[in-house]
Design an enzyme around this catalytic site. Sequence first.
Site, PDB file in Angstrom:
ATOM      1  N   GLU A  37       0.958  -1.305  -0.070  1.00  0.00           N
ATOM      2  CA  GLU A  37       0.050  -0.084  -0.163  1.00  0.00           C
ATOM      3  C   GLU A  37       0.864   1.349  -0.043  1.00  0.00           C
ATOM      4  OE1 GLU A  37      -2.959  -0.149   3.174  1.00  0.00           O
ATOM      5  OE2 GLU A  37      -4.069  -1.787   2.158  1.00  0.00           O
TER       6      GLU A  37
HETATM    7  C1  GCB Z   1      -4.110  -2.795   5.495  1.00  0.00           C
HETATM    8  C2  GCB Z   1      -2.799  -3.222   5.889  1.00  0.00           C
HETATM    9  C3  GCB Z   1      -2.730  -3.967   7.017  1.00  0.00           C
HETATM   10  C4  GCB Z   1      -3.793  -3.711   8.172  1.00  0.00           C
HETATM   11  C5  GCB Z   1      -5.050  -3.792   7.390  1.00  0.00           C
HETATM   12  C6  GCB Z   1      -6.333  -3.471   8.503  1.00  0.00           C
HETATM   13  O1  GCB Z   1      -4.896  -2.446   4.507  1.00  0.00           O
HETATM   14  O2  GCB Z   1      -2.172  -3.554   4.620  1.00  0.00           O
HETATM   15  O3  GCB Z   1      -1.421  -4.057   7.369  1.00  0.00           O
HETATM   16  O4  GCB Z   1      -3.497  -4.278   9.231  1.00  0.00           O
HETATM   17  O5  GCB Z   1      -5.455  -3.296   6.471  1.00  0.00           O
HETATM   18  O6  GCB Z   1      -6.809  -4.411   9.323  1.00  0.00           O
HETATM   19  O7  GCB Z   1      -6.454  -2.405   8.779  1.00  0.00           O
END
Ligand code: GCB
Length: 505
Positions: free
Chosen positions: A305
């Site tokens: 991301e």
């Molecule tokens: C995401 C991330 C991850 C987070 C997840 C969340 O997009 O890549 O590292 O833990 O969302 O649960 O918010």
Amino acid sequence: MARGLAVAWAVLGPLLWGCALALQGGMLYPRESPSRERKELDGLWSFRADFSDNRRRGFEEQWYRRPLRESGPTLDMPVPSSFNDISQDWRLRHFVGWVWYEREVILPERWTQDLSTRVVLRIGSAHAYAIVWVNGVDTLEHEGGYLPFEADISNLVQVRLTAQMSPGPVSDFYTLPVGIRTVAVTESQFLINGKPFYFHGVNKHEDADIRGKGFDWPLLVKDFNLLRWLGANAFRTSHYPYAEEVLQMCDRYGIVVIDECPGVGLALPQFFNNMSLQNHMRVMEEVVRRDKNHPAVVMWSVANEPASHLESAGYYLKMVIAHTKALDPSRPVTFVTNSNYAADKGAPYVDVICLNSYYSWYHDYGHLELIQQQLTTQFESWYKTYQKPIIQSEYGAETIVGFHQDPPLMFTEEYQKSLLEQYHVVLDQKRRKYVVGELIWNFADFMTEQSPTRVLGNKKGVFTRQRQPKSAAFLLRERYWKIANETRYPYSIAKSQCLENSPFT
Ligand code: GCB
């Protein structure tokens, strides 16, 4: 090579140690000194419980005479640990009887060559009655757990090894298990050995109670037992390279890996500068250099991301991806995006498009009925723009185990299940076309910094942090095994390791 075979209900903390001086009658804890060396035997042992009616087949068939794998299937069992807690097989959970542990050990040359060296095998503790064979010879017996016991095995290892030594000077040995396979990507498929491969798996974290982030054999074996229970065939090392032992297990169990570097949190424009780029490329060199010999690794992920809608991110990602491809032309390269298809500046450079989306969680929360339409649009827009295979690399819902509500409300087990079911409808439509994988966020709950969106960490696991299933785990299990059976991908290793697929687990 010396082969030690220990029989016990659980073997705790065995180690070998060599010393020049014999200590008569004592039972000192083995400490290293200039005259004493230790070799730890902790780690993965081969294991089999004797399920025969009288529990004595191992003795009748003399399993101690040959490598354990030659007398039937074995499991990997971490030592020290309790076999009852590691397995997903209910019969092992309650097993009473003889279990067999075996470990092959390569001893340092000096221990086997120098006949004045005394080699002692010490078992830290084994419950409840233990018989130990070394090279097939009954060497040691001990009753009662908790306490250590040991035996001088110099004669056993020195005689045999002297006989086995080949003539001529040998300066160094290194053994490396190998696996050979091909990986390729077409407009709509991910191919392993020329056959279409569908990733049905998870994202993980190296995390558990008490230990936090740290390598732990019992935890690793438990996690692999759970992956098999789920029917998962893949995971992404979100968001950093995992311990090398993890990849070794993947090679052996046939679990496919998307190996990610710690390029996480590249969210601001100022991060996409030259210094950061040089550093990122250097880190990719380290990752590729370390992990390139693992056949389980089928793709590199250079970031999670990043703010890939920025122009500067486009150039940056282009450079990191090109560098990674130059380092390893044999594997596809990707990064994981949560940007919009029309804005993403890095997508032109990846081989596979990896998409994170949290419909009905971070967007339009509570509106499960919107998922199918939103997800369909997501896939169709990306595919129309790029004609590249797509993996749904994250989706999920925060779920507190034991929270229930019908109709489903956020944070309940019912909501997590319903959200997954909505995603699966669309994944099923698209996986026969160009969607080549789905990786749930997350395998297990994990600790995070505190924030208003985290309830004692991230609770999007389908297992709790203690590795117990939420309702969604059963849903996923049914789905993954169904897909596994449909795609008929080789589960041979996994199956041969399985004692039984129990209906009660
Ligand atoms: C995401 C991330 C991850 C987070 C997840 C969340 O997009 O890549 O590292 O833990 O969302 O649960 O918010």
